[in-house]
Enzyme design. Structure first.
Site, PDB file in Angstrom:
ATOM      1  N   SER A 158       0.803  -1.226   0.000  1.00 10.79           N
ATOM      2  CA  SER A 158       0.000   0.000   0.000  1.00 10.79           C
ATOM      3  C   SER A 158       0.834   1.273   0.000  1.00 10.79           C
ATOM      4  O   SER A 158       0.678   2.144   0.853  1.00 10.79           O
ATOM      5  CB  SER A 158      -0.918  -0.010   1.209  1.00 10.79           C
ATOM      6  N   ARG A 173       8.173   6.051  -3.466  1.00  9.77           N
ATOM      7  CA  ARG A 173       8.541   6.623  -2.162  1.00  9.77           C
ATOM      8  C   ARG A 173       7.676   5.973  -1.095  1.00  9.77           C
ATOM      9  O   ARG A 173       6.604   5.452  -1.385  1.00  9.77           O
ATOM     10  CB  ARG A 173       8.340   8.145  -2.159  1.00  9.77           C
ATOM     11  N   ASP A 212      -3.539  -1.478  -2.219  1.00  7.84           N
ATOM     12  CA  ASP A 212      -4.714  -1.844  -1.405  1.00  7.84           C
ATOM     13  C   ASP A 212      -6.037  -1.312  -1.984  1.00  7.84           C
ATOM     14  O   ASP A 212      -7.085  -1.943  -1.822  1.00  7.84           O
ATOM     15  CB  ASP A 212      -4.555  -1.419   0.059  1.00  7.84           C
TER      16      ASP A 212
END
Ligand code: BGC
Length: 494
Positions: A158, A173, A212
């Protein structure tokens, strides 16, 4: 001056300051319109932006290589692993082909040092994930460890990933607290697979990588006819998957011809396979990182610059998601105290209760208690602040704190309506069929548990450019276990 007069004057000043701050948190109809049209513009730009790198500040709009929606007839036993905000979960999912599923799982809290320490390596993190996977396998599927039969695993990851195929993607990132530097730019499926192998689990094959939100969307599609959200006779279609929890994000199906960032080769290949759409992970947490239109208070600036692990990025998320609601309140309270307007028993910042001085120590759960406190003298709020922050308060202070809480949560819910409204407009989803209705599969603690969040969102949707007629066609459905079932569905088609 008498004590009463002094007290009264102080109270008036506090109320005035709080009302001014609350005003800065207001998102009105005009702002909703401005943000919605900028969101649509940002989506279009993001779909055309070829290179995704760590410096790119626009809306990522990441192709996921998921090209179809499940219809509930899918069957199979699959593994799923889910690295989210604070937990790692391994599960085996049995899809029974009738919109239902069963699931066995092992959930572990990610050790603090893996989250906090910049010096931790990717191998340490993924080594930990592999060890937990082994514990799960030994407990629930020892037969595979013995006979070596292959088991497909869908990996819900996620965080923003530059996805290059259904089963590969490099980390752009970290968000939501992780800091491990050497994972940036690496393929997270490779990292996990190689740790699984070095720990004796070559039979577990990581065949799909899913955000997710994508998991939530697919699992909602799979369960949809079963979830009671449709009234008989109406046609209702899943259109968006979204998360409003520790972080926030959403995905939707986009026409392949509109995804300009795919190479000509990729597009032709997909079209030759008869594919017409692909799920796009918008990474809307990064909407308007340039702050052209987002409402911005000095507290937002401080949180981003002084306290967050990714300054300058995910600025929409920092105004909306659960990780930041408590932090916003904490910053406002510390500021009011430094202006000598509140908590007079503490002479200076250093003497404030430790937890009130510690970034991210005030959780959004505390705000959820304060939001709906209607006890006499706001006793629930008093207790909640005492328990969570060791902070004693007067009744007058609590009245003001409740106003602040409601201003912060309302701004969050109003902003949350922006991407929903924008995607519905961009895809024309509300006008696809006569009386067609749309389903939004939602997951995350804020949308699920924060009191009134969904009704505030609906209110904002009605004020947004889709208007009350559009809002009435929207079903905000809670999609349970998205990250497990959705990843399994991804693994099934891989
Ligand atoms: C991440 C997204 C994720 C969202 C919800 C964000 O911080 O960037 O990838 O979907 O949180 O968990």
């Amino acid at each position: 001056m008498s004590f009463e007069k002094f007290h009264k004057q102080n109270q008036v000043q506090l109320t005035k300051a709080v009302d001014e701050i609350c005003q800065e948190f207001v998102v009105d109809e005009a702002k909703l319109e401005e943000l919605t049209s900028y969101f649509i513009e940002s989506m279009e730009k993001g779909l055309g932006q070829k290179e995704e790198n760590a410096e790119y500040k626009g809306l990522p709009m990441i192709p996921t290589f998921v090209t179809g929606k499940p219809n509930g007839t899918e069957k199979g036993v699959l593994l799923a692993a889910d690295l989210g905000g604070t937990n790692f979960r391994v599960c085996s999912v049995t899809l029974s082909g009738d919109h239902r599923f069963s699931l066995q799982q092992l959930k572990s809290k990610i050790p603090e040092e893996l989250l906090e320490d910049e010096a931790v390596t990717s191998d340490e993190l993924f080594g930990y994930l592999a060890r937990r996977t082994m514990v799960f396998m030994k407990k629930f599927h020892p037969e595979y460890l013995q006979n070596g039969e292959k088991l497909k695993l869908g990996f819900t990851f996620s965080y923003p990933v530059n996805q290059t195929s259904l089963s590969s993607g490099t980390l752009i990132r970290w968000t939501k607290g992780f800091k491990i530097k050497d994972t940036i730019g690496k393929d997270v499926v490779d990292l996990y697979q190689s740790q699984l192998e070095s720990q004796g689990m070559p039979m577990v094959r990581v065949v799909a990588l899913a955000n997710d939100t994508v998991g939530t969307f697919l699992s909602h599609c799979y369960c949809s006819l079963n979830n009671g959200s449709m009234t008989s006779g109406e046609i209702s279609e899943p259109v968006i998957g979204c998360i409003f929890g520790t972080g926030t994000n959403g995905c939707y199906m986009e026409k392949i011809e509109n995804i300009k960032k795919l190479s000509d080769e990729q597009r032709e290949q997909l079209i030759s396979e008869g594919k017409t759409e692909m799920c796009i992970n918008t990474e809307w947490g990064s909407f308007d990182n340039d702050l052209k239109h987002l409402p911005t208070t000095k507290y937002d600036v401080d949180i981003d610059q002084k306290f967050s692990s990714n300054p300058g990025f995910h600025l929409f998320e920092k105004r909306v998601s659960g990780m930041f609601l408590g932090e916003l309140l904490r910053n406002v309270l510390v500021d009011l105290h430094s202006r000598r307007l509140i908590f007079h028993q503490y002479p200076d910042t250093e003497s404030l209760p430790h937890r009130l001085r510690t970034p991210f120590d005030l959780s959004s759960e505390v705000l959820s208690h304060i939001e709906i406190d209607d006890s006499s003298e706001l006793r629930e709020t008093e207790l909640s602040l005492l328990q969570s922050l060791r902070l004693p308060t007067t009744y007058e202070e609590r009245v003001e704190i409740q106003k602040l809480v409601r201003a912060i949560s309302r701004r969050s819910a109003y902003l949350a309506a922006v991407p929903i409204s924008a995607i519905l407009i961009k895809t024309g989803a509300l006008n696809k069929r006569y009386h067609g209705e749309v389903e939004i599969g939602c997951d995350g603690s804020v949308v699920e548990y924060y009191p009134g969040f969904r009704s505030m969102m609906r209110h904002a949707l009605a004020l947004s450019p889709i208007g009350p007629d559009g809002e009435r066609k929207v079903h905000l459905c809670i999609a349970k276990d998205g990250s497990g079932v959705g990843a399994a569905l991804c693994a099934l088609v891989a």
